[in-house]
Scaffold this active site. Sequence first.
Site, mmCIF file in Angstrom:
data_model
loop_
_atom_site.group_PDB
_atom_site.id
_atom_site.type_symbol
_atom_site.label_atom_id
_atom_site.label_comp_id
_atom_site.label_asym_id
_atom_site.label_seq_id
_atom_site.Cartn_x
_atom_site.Cartn_y
_atom_site.Cartn_z
ATOM 1 N N HIS A 1 0.820 -1.215 0.000
ATOM 2 C CA HIS A 1 0.000 0.000 0.000
ATOM 3 C C HIS A 1 0.849 1.258 0.000
ATOM 4 O O HIS A 1 0.562 2.215 -0.706
ATOM 5 C CB HIS A 1 -0.892 0.036 1.227
ATOM 6 C CG HIS A 1 -1.919 -1.024 1.224
ATOM 7 N ND1 HIS A 1 -2.726 -1.255 0.147
ATOM 8 C CD2 HIS A 1 -2.272 -1.929 2.147
ATOM 9 C CE1 HIS A 1 -3.535 -2.244 0.414
ATOM 10 N NE2 HIS A 1 -3.265 -2.680 1.624
ATOM 11 N N ARG B 1 -4.551 -7.786 -15.838
ATOM 12 C CA ARG B 1 -4.475 -9.019 -15.037
ATOM 13 C C ARG B 1 -5.797 -9.203 -14.291
ATOM 14 O O ARG B 1 -5.978 -8.633 -13.212
ATOM 15 C CB ARG B 1 -3.341 -8.910 -14.023
ATOM 16 C CG ARG B 1 -1.943 -8.961 -14.597
ATOM 17 C CD ARG B 1 -0.942 -8.873 -13.457
ATOM 18 N NE ARG B 1 0.378 -9.301 -13.837
ATOM 19 C CZ ARG B 1 1.401 -8.459 -14.036
ATOM 20 N NH1 ARG B 1 1.244 -7.171 -13.882
ATOM 21 N NH2 ARG B 1 2.588 -8.936 -14.359
ATOM 22 N N ARG C 1 -6.473 -10.370 -20.173
ATOM 23 C CA ARG C 1 -5.914 -11.716 -20.010
ATOM 24 C C ARG C 1 -6.866 -12.542 -19.165
ATOM 25 O O ARG C 1 -7.328 -12.087 -18.114
ATOM 26 C CB ARG C 1 -4.544 -11.635 -19.316
ATOM 27 C CG ARG C 1 -3.934 -13.012 -19.136
ATOM 28 C CD ARG C 1 -2.554 -12.931 -18.563
ATOM 29 N NE ARG C 1 -2.574 -12.657 -17.127
ATOM 30 C CZ ARG C 1 -1.457 -12.579 -16.403
ATOM 31 N NH1 ARG C 1 -0.276 -12.723 -16.959
ATOM 32 N NH2 ARG C 1 -1.526 -12.336 -15.113
ATOM 33 N N GLU D 1 5.179 -17.418 -22.272
ATOM 34 C CA GLU D 1 5.872 -17.324 -20.983
ATOM 35 C C GLU D 1 6.357 -18.692 -20.502
ATOM 36 O O GLU D 1 6.879 -18.825 -19.410
ATOM 37 C CB GLU D 1 4.977 -16.656 -19.939
ATOM 38 C CG GLU D 1 3.599 -17.275 -19.789
ATOM 39 C CD GLU D 1 2.715 -16.508 -18.805
ATOM 40 O OE1 GLU D 1 3.240 -15.741 -17.987
ATOM 41 O OE2 GLU D 1 1.489 -16.695 -18.863
ATOM 42 N N ASN E 1 8.465 -12.438 -16.901
ATOM 43 C CA ASN E 1 8.549 -12.810 -15.477
ATOM 44 C C ASN E 1 8.554 -14.335 -15.341
ATOM 45 O O ASN E 1 9.355 -14.915 -14.612
ATOM 46 C CB ASN E 1 7.364 -12.248 -14.686
ATOM 47 C CG ASN E 1 7.223 -10.747 -14.862
ATOM 48 O OD1 ASN E 1 8.153 -10.096 -15.316
ATOM 49 N ND2 ASN E 1 6.081 -10.213 -14.520
ATOM 50 N N ASP E 2 7.632 -14.963 -16.049
ATOM 51 C CA ASP E 2 7.581 -16.422 -15.987
ATOM 52 C C ASP E 2 8.570 -17.068 -16.950
ATOM 53 O O ASP E 2 9.198 -18.069 -16.619
ATOM 54 C CB ASP E 2 6.163 -16.926 -16.275
ATOM 55 C CG ASP E 2 5.284 -16.808 -15.048
ATOM 56 O OD1 ASP E 2 5.780 -17.121 -13.949
ATOM 57 O OD2 ASP E 2 4.128 -16.378 -15.168
ATOM 58 N N ARG F 1 11.081 -17.583 -8.910
ATOM 59 C CA ARG F 1 11.336 -16.146 -8.844
ATOM 60 C C ARG F 1 11.104 -15.555 -7.456
ATOM 61 O O ARG F 1 11.425 -14.406 -7.192
ATOM 62 C CB ARG F 1 10.550 -15.395 -9.933
ATOM 63 C CG ARG F 1 9.060 -15.281 -9.734
ATOM 64 C CD ARG F 1 8.382 -14.843 -11.032
ATOM 65 N NE ARG F 1 7.191 -14.037 -10.799
ATOM 66 C CZ ARG F 1 6.220 -13.858 -11.693
ATOM 67 N NH1 ARG F 1 6.307 -14.395 -12.880
ATOM 68 N NH2 ARG F 1 5.181 -13.122 -11.424
ATOM 69 N N CYS G 1 5.016 -7.952 -21.997
ATOM 70 C CA CYS G 1 4.326 -7.338 -20.856
ATOM 71 C C CYS G 1 4.942 -7.731 -19.521
ATOM 72 O O CYS G 1 4.422 -7.377 -18.471
ATOM 73 C CB CYS G 1 2.837 -7.688 -20.882
ATOM 74 S SG CYS G 1 2.540 -9.456 -20.802
HETATM 75 C C1 PEP Z 1 4.833 -12.611 -16.931
HETATM 76 O O1 PEP Z 1 4.896 -13.768 -16.551
HETATM 77 O O2 PEP Z 1 5.783 -11.971 -17.420
HETATM 78 C C2 PEP Z 1 3.573 -11.852 -16.787
HETATM 79 C C3 PEP Z 1 3.423 -10.650 -17.306
HETATM 80 O O3 PEP Z 1 2.580 -12.444 -16.086
HETATM 81 P P1 PEP Z 1 2.498 -12.469 -14.481
HETATM 82 O O4 PEP Z 1 3.595 -11.584 -13.943
HETATM 83 O O5 PEP Z 1 1.135 -11.992 -14.163
HETATM 84 O O6 PEP Z 1 2.720 -13.922 -14.185
HETATM 85 MG MG MG Z 2 3.106 -14.879 -16.088
#
Ligand code: PEP
Ligand code: MG
Length: 593
Positions: free
Chosen positions: A196, A303, A339, A439, A462-463, A473, A510
């Site tokens: 927050h 998301r 998504r 991903e 990210n994934d 991660r 993204c």
């Molecule tokens: C990702 O995996 O890069 C992604 C954008 O999805 P999330 O971070 O919601 O898993």
């Molecule tokens: Mg992801």
Amino acid sequence: MKSNFQVLNGIPASAGIAIGKAVLLERRKIDKFPRIRIPERLVEEEIKRFDAAVEASYNQIEKAKQKLEDQDVIKEHSFILETHLMMLKDPAFTNRVKYLIRKQLINAEWALKIALMEIEENFDRIGDEYIKSRAADTTFVGDRILRNLTGKEIGHFHIPENSIIVAHDLSPADTAMLNKERVLGFATDIGGLTSHTAIIARSLEIPAVVGLETVSLSISPGTLLILDGITGTVIVNPSESQVEDYRHRAESYITYELKIKERANEPAVTLDGYHVSVEGNLEFKEEVHSVLEHGAEGIGLYRTEFIYLNRDDIPTEDDHFEAYKTVVEAVTPYNTIIRTLDLGGDKFYSVMGNLQKEMNPAIGLRAIRFCLKEVNIFKTQLRGILKASNYGKASIMFPMISGFEELSRAKDILEEVKEELRQQDIAFDEQIKVGIMIEIPSAAIISDILAKEVDFFSIGTNDLIQYAIAIDRRNEYVDYLYEPLHPAVLRLIKYTIDAGHKEGITVGMCGEMAGRSIYTPILLGLGIDSLSTNALAIPHIKDIARRINLKRCMEITSHILDMRTANDVREFMNNEVKNSPELCDIVETDRDV
Ligand code: PEP
Ligand code: MG
């Protein structure tokens, strides 16, 4: 004068530099409270005392919410307090406390603490960082009731001019009650990028560093601090020369921010005329205006799993529809990529307590796998998205696609839902585009096959990074291996972009990598069509794109794709930046470097 300065490192949560005096806000959790066994005849009285504390808490939060709504910049975030009010009204929570008082014959404080521990345990099982940080909601609400029960409610603080608020954590209610004119920065022990304090500080554009661990214990009120929300550093008791140095940095940062903000709404076109679309990532519909004000040319990732948070029931078709319609209407004429649900495994715990706990939820029953199993939940969401597509420009994106069959099945279900809507004479965009997240390495490797089946790709780094390098991660022990510049990651990205382009579809990104300016020249050189990121990074990424030459970026990437290690790539990039006059000030101003 000699100074015994001390440097503390935390998480840079809201960019900017502040120099001011520490004001300590006591927000540490109350750990000491009476644990008393009560005789049966006092049970009803104890329950009344609990009810009174809940009511007092409700009134206090309602007042804070009103205050937040009166302040234009952050009124969008008053919904956080709304969730706190909902929890106070939630009979499942209050009845649990009353049950414990009755059954275990214990005082209200003790029963409350047990009920809170039960809820917090459930949150602990949740993998997602953002969802985890929402556990703070429970803590804030519980803490407030406890303070009302024990009479330890915090009073109103006198905030002198040029203050830096130092606290264990800050609740939105605390933040609402502070005098913004006098607060230059926030420093807290706990919290992450999505806590927050971070969210509200960014909305207020007040520099903040969170996750400093013990800052609220280690410094005394009135201590001079330099808070650097760009690097995540706090200097305690700085020397005069440090203060001087940071005054200059603060000035050039402000000048730079003003400059890039002025041009935030212009497109990002490279020196040689290539337009890269810079878009925004969205978690809550309430954030859509802020994302657009920062210059987003559409929503590259909405998301939707956040619709499932803070509730006991499963969202209805109308819940989905209302949320998507609000966003799509606000974003049109730009596009919104919605998504489908990326929850599953034990992330569903709060909504569907009956789901089995999984050993390894990141590679378990999540996202599209979950949707293909729970087809009714999936269809409800798809109906909501399709109906909203009638109110503007929207696309559908499936997460965590690992192979062809999964994609075909998801598309078949989408077709079934479309047919049902046609039968019911419910309008939707018949031309709605369908894309997938790339991903999972298997999807990247067969992206040439998948590209024939969809309208667009969006690379989720990210994934993709965690699965390609086989590191969790969230695991701090292997965090050092989390490396966007790993040659394997760069090659997967390159392969995906080329495969998409060969089939004539667009390929965006993204994941977090899209919002870090040091990677922008590489991503443009690899041929990315769009970059979608958090609101604050948008003007920055656009600024970098405008300074570079696409041809030069392509030369850079042709070199780095053959390199052996991420460090080789990084070194090469740092040299490039140093030797390119047009990129030089990225290093000075880049919050990532
Ligand atoms: C990702 O995996 O890069 C992604 C954008 O999805 P999330 O971070 O919601 O898993
Ligand atoms: Mg992801």
